[in-house]
Design an enzyme around this catalytic site. Structure first.
Site, PDB file in Angstrom:
ATOM      1  N   HIS A   1       0.856  -1.188   0.000  1.00  0.00           N
ATOM      2  CA  HIS A   1       0.000   0.000   0.000  1.00  0.00           C
ATOM      3  C   HIS A   1       0.891   1.236   0.000  1.00  0.00           C
ATOM      4  CE1 HIS A   1       0.912  -0.833   4.259  1.00  0.00           C
ATOM      5  NE2 HIS A   1       0.994   0.478   4.340  1.00  0.00           N
TER       6      HIS A   1
ATOM      7  N   HIS B   1       5.883   6.136  -1.020  1.00  0.00           N
ATOM      8  CA  HIS B   1       6.595   4.904  -1.355  1.00  0.00           C
ATOM      9  C   HIS B   1       5.717   3.690  -1.048  1.00  0.00           C
ATOM     10  CE1 HIS B   1       7.164   5.242   2.977  1.00  0.00           C
ATOM     11  NE2 HIS B   1       7.338   3.934   2.989  1.00  0.00           N
TER      12      HIS B   1
END
Length: 196
Positions: free
Chosen positions: A40, A128
Site C-alpha cells: 500500500h 513509497h
C-alpha cells in the site's frame, strides 16, 4: 485502533512490482519481503486512535478526500530508508506522476486528522511502497540492482482508504472506510462505502 490512510496499487501495478521483486528476492539473504497482498501507499500514519474518535475522524477524512480531484501516479524506481541504499533498513518502490496532487491529498488528510484531535507526525512526506525490510540495516545496492528498472507503471487514484493495522493477525490490514475522491463522477463505481 492502530490506523493509517492509504492508497492501494491496482492489480496490474502490483503485478509489475511482483515481477521486479521476484528478480531480486534471492540476492540478499535475511531480507523480510513484504507480502504483495499487503502493499500500500501510506498517505498519513495515525497511530493508536480511540474508537470514540472514529466517527468524527471518518467524517473529517471523507470530507477532505472528496475535496480532491482524481489524479494519476506512477510506480517508478527504488529507494530506501533511512535514505541511502548503502545502509538501509527499508527498501521501497518510489512514486512519480502527479506527486503535487498526491502531496496535497496527504497534507489535507493530515490536517483533517489533527483538527479532530488525532496527533499526527510532522515530518516530510516521502511517497513509497515498502517491498522489504532489513534488521540490522545493510547495503541493499546490489538488491536494488537485481530488482532491475521499474518502468513507470501508472494508475488513476480515485479513492483513499482508512486502514486498521493488526500486526498480530494473519490478515494484518483491514480496510475500515473507503472514500471516493471528489469533483469527478464515475458512474461505474459506487459512492463512499463502509466495510467491516
Amino acid at each position: 485502533m492502530r490506523l493509517f490512510a492509504a492508497l492501494d496499487p491496482p492489480p496490474d501495478t502490483a503485478h509489475a512490482l511482483r515481477r521486479a521483486v521476484d528478480r531480486g528476492r534471492g540476492h540478499t539473504p535475511g531480507l523480510r519481503w513484504a507480502d504483495p497482498g499487503e502493499w500500500h501507499l501510506t498517505l498519513v500514519f495515525l497511530g493508536e486512535v480511540d474508537e470514540a474518535l472514529l466517527p468524527a475522524l471518518g467524517d473529517a477524512l471523507g470530507r477532505e478526500a472528496r475535496g480532491h480531484r482524481p489524479f494519476r501516479i506512477t510506480a517508478e524506481g527504488w529507494g530506501a530508508f533511512p535514505g541511502d541504499l548503502r545502509r538501509a533498513s527499508v527498501l521501497w518502490a518510489g512514486l512519480g506522476g502527479d506527486t503535487a496532487s498526491l502531496h496535497a491529498l496527504a497534507d489535507g488528510l493530515r490536517a483533517a486528522a489533527a483538527e479532530v484531535g488525532v496527533p499526527v507526525e510532522n515530518r516530510p512526506y516521502v511517497p513509497h511502497i515498502t517491498v522489504a525490510r532489513s534488521r540490522p540495516a545493510r547495503d541493499l545496492t546490489g538488491t536494488a540492482d537485481a530488482l532491475g528498472p521499474l518502468p513507470g507503471h501508472g494508475w488513476p487514484v480515485r479513492e483513499a482508504h482508512l486502514v486498521e493495522s493488526r500486526p498480530e493477525r494473519e490478515d494484518r490490514y483491514r480496510t475500515v472506510r473507503t472514500w471516493r475522491l471528489g469533483w469527478e463522477a464515475d458512474p461505474t463505481r459506487p459512492p463512499e462505502r463502509s466495510t467491516s
